[in-house]
Design a protein around this motif. Structure first.
Motif, PDB file in Angstrom:
ATOM      1  N   SER A 416      -8.776   0.066  -2.755  1.00  0.00           N
ATOM      2  CA  SER A 416      -9.664   0.273  -1.602  1.00  0.00           C
ATOM      3  C   SER A 416      -9.216  -0.472  -0.357  1.00  0.00           C
ATOM      4  N   ASP A 417      -8.304  -1.412  -0.494  1.00  0.00           N
ATOM      5  CA  ASP A 417      -7.798  -2.146   0.664  1.00  0.00           C
ATOM      6  C   ASP A 417      -6.854  -1.246   1.457  1.00  0.00           C
ATOM      7  N   GLU A 418      -7.356  -0.693   2.546  1.00  0.00           N
ATOM      8  CA  GLU A 418      -6.528   0.159   3.394  1.00  0.00           C
ATOM      9  C   GLU A 418      -6.088  -0.556   4.667  1.00  0.00           C
ATOM     10  N   GLU A 419      -6.454  -1.819   4.795  1.00  0.00           N
ATOM     11  CA  GLU A 419      -5.979  -2.608   5.934  1.00  0.00           C
ATOM     12  C   GLU A 419      -4.542  -3.050   5.708  1.00  0.00           C
ATOM     13  N   LYS A 420      -4.259  -3.566   4.515  1.00  0.00           N
ATOM     14  CA  LYS A 420      -2.912  -4.014   4.183  1.00  0.00           C
ATOM     15  C   LYS A 420      -2.220  -3.053   3.224  1.00  0.00           C
ATOM     16  N   GLY A 421      -2.988  -2.280   2.467  1.00  0.00           N
ATOM     17  CA  GLY A 421      -2.434  -1.390   1.472  1.00  0.00           C
ATOM     18  C   GLY A 421      -2.697   0.072   1.775  1.00  0.00           C
TER      19      GLY A 421
END
Length: 525
Positions: A416-421
């Motif tokens: 769910s981390d779409e800032e870094k991933g």
């Protein structure tokens, strides 16, 4: 009730609004006590060694209360540390006016680290509300420590005190109005996070070594711990024949690879029992005889996911590296995770961290492979980024340098981390990277090492692309000969899943990390 208390019983009205500042005037015999806590008030500081970001958040749009003498009203809110560093900050009354008698209003601040937790009083934050005749900032609490990526919950209780020995008639026309804000947020770049201290507590570590080791040479003894930057901050990794990085989680033993920059713990599967370093045993692997991908005649098959269906040929780098279709091994790993983590209700303890499938194609000038096309698709000769970092083709040992940051966001697999991933995973599970193997002490490409903790006997996959020729895509694997490139269709390669434990789970573990006393939950023997 005496006449004084009867007169003051209804004079205290508390209003908390989330949008605007309201300063009350005198309305007959009533005094209005108004607080404004800005909803999702963001305060961010960008520092030279990372991003520090706090979110100060109200839990509702407002509270309206009428208090008698001796009664209290509470207000809850929270602070989110969405940055990569542990933070120390303060909380302030902001633009406050308080014309009440000095001891009439007192406050208490409490906190907890989860919604279900018990409230803990902050000893330094229980005092009289300061006076302020004009809008002013006043201290509410100092030295609030918020770990990286944590959410802390706060409860402010304000009490309208009944002062038996003091005439409180002056409170009849008094005014209280305030917002809140956070003070300057700071961190110590050399500070070791609490999660790291929890792991280091009581175990005979040599300390965090300064600088970098010689990555080209195999680490055959316990060299302790070193630090490298990852996508979340400073990561601390184990190197060599370490004997104090055992974890027991679920029904399995694991070895700690590194403490991630946000304080979570990256661990690799090591069987249903503890194995000593150097043990050659298939029991240390979750699966044996598993290809990375049965189809292999296109460079896209180095991907944890790839573009197009199985069997289709890629015609561009962007097409080959579109995260559309699972590799065969990802499908197997996802099934393993569901059966052994989700179905056993252990997934609440697993962090969403980056699993890097570095598909950068830097070209022959960097890789040292004179037939490297630098193309990332089709059946071309291609050397990927880690081939240079592991000394596959070049002979300059100074270039043997692992990295824990993921060069392409598209290759940074997260749930769910779409800032870094990239947010393309279903489950937060993956494999070790060639860079992590190199940092752990394998030595450069094709360097034998059977002493360090990642040696398991049977060779097993990493999720790092190696190099491809015109016939097959290649992926790095962990071998008795060190880091080795292997064609993705090889059915003789084994699998060791990698997961990450959340910081709050890590901090409640007991043990000293040894094989007979592994880090674990307190009720696990």
């Amino acid at each position: 009730m005496n006449e004084r208390n009867a007169t003051l019983k209804k004079i205290f009205i508390l209003v908390l609004l989330a949008i605007t500042i309201i300063l009350a005037g005198t309305l007959g015999t009533y005094a209005y006590f108004m607080l404004n806590l800005g909803r999702e008030e963001r305060q961010k500081l960008t520092l030279t060694s990372g991003t520090l970001a706090l979110v100060f958040e109200d839990n509702s749009d407002g509270v309206n209360a009428t208090l008698s003498l001796g009664e209290s009203v509470t207000k809850e809110f929270k602070i989110r540390n969405i940055g990569s560093q542990d933070v120390k900050t303060s909380m302030l009354f902001n633009d406050m006016i308080n014309t009440y008698i000095e001891e009439s209003l007192s406050y208490k601040l409490e906190y907890k680290t989860s919604e279900e937790g018990a409230w803990i009083p902050l000893e330094t934050a229980s005092a009289n509300v300061p006076n302020a005749l004009i809008p002013s900032d006043r201290n509410l609490a100092k030295d609030l420590e918020i770990p990286a990526r944590a959410v802390y919950y706060y409860k402010l209780t304000i009490t309208f005190n009944n002062l038996d020995d003091i005439d409180q008639k002056g409170d009849l026309d008094a005014i209280f109005a305030s917002k809140f804000k956070l003070g300057e947020a700071t961190y110590d770049p050399g500070f070791i996070p609490k999660t790291v201290m929890a792991i280091l507590n009581g175990h005979p570590v040599k300390g965090i070594n300064e600088g970098n080791p010689n990555f080209a040479m195999p680490a055959t003894t316990d060299e302790g711990m070193f630090a490298l930057e990852d996508d979340y901050g400073t990561s601390y990794y184990y190197r060599g024949a370490v004997e104090n990085n055992y974890v027991k989680f679920g029904d399995f033993y694991w070895r700690i690879v590194r403490i991630n920059g946000d304080g979570s713990l990256r661990i690799i599967y090591d069987g249903t029992q503890g194995y000593a370093n150097g043990a050659n045993d298939t029991g240390r692997l979750a699966y044996t005889e598993q290809p990375f991908n049965a189809n292999h005649d296109d460079t896209k098959y180095v991907g944890w996911m790839f573009g197009g269906a199985q069997g289709e040929t890629s015609s561009s780098k962007s097409q080959a590296q579109t995260n559309e279709t699972n590799s065969d091994l990802k499908t197997i790993i996802d099934s393993w995770y569901k059966e052994n983590i989700v179905d056993k209700n252990l997934d609440a303890h697993i962090a969403d961290e980056i699993f890097c499938n570095d598909r950068t194609v830097p070209g022959k000038e960097i890789t040292g492979w004179n037939i490297d096309t630098g193309l990332g698709y089709g059946s071309n000769y291609i050397g990927y980024g880690a081939t240079a970092r592991t000394n596959v083709f070049n002979t300059d040992e100074s270039k043997v340098q692992p990295r824990f940051t993921c060069p392409q966001k598209n290759d940074a697999f997260t749930v769910s981390d779409e800032e870094k991933g990239n947010g393309d995973l279903i489950y937060p599970v993956g494999l070790i990277t060639a860079d992590e193997v190199l940092a752990a002490g394998s030595g450069k490409y094709l360097t034998a090492n059977e002493s360090y903790y990642l040696y398991k006997g049977p060779f097993y996959w990493t999720m790092t692309p190696g190099y491809t020729n015109t016939k097959s895509a290649g992926e790095f694997m962990v071998h008795s000969l060190g880091i080795v490139n292997n064609f993705v269709y090889d059915e003789n390669c084994a699998v060791a899943p990698v997961i990450n434990l959340k910081p709050d789970y890590v901090q409640i573990m007991i043990g000293d990390g040894t094989i007979n006393n592994p880090y674990r939950e307190a009720d696990i023997k």
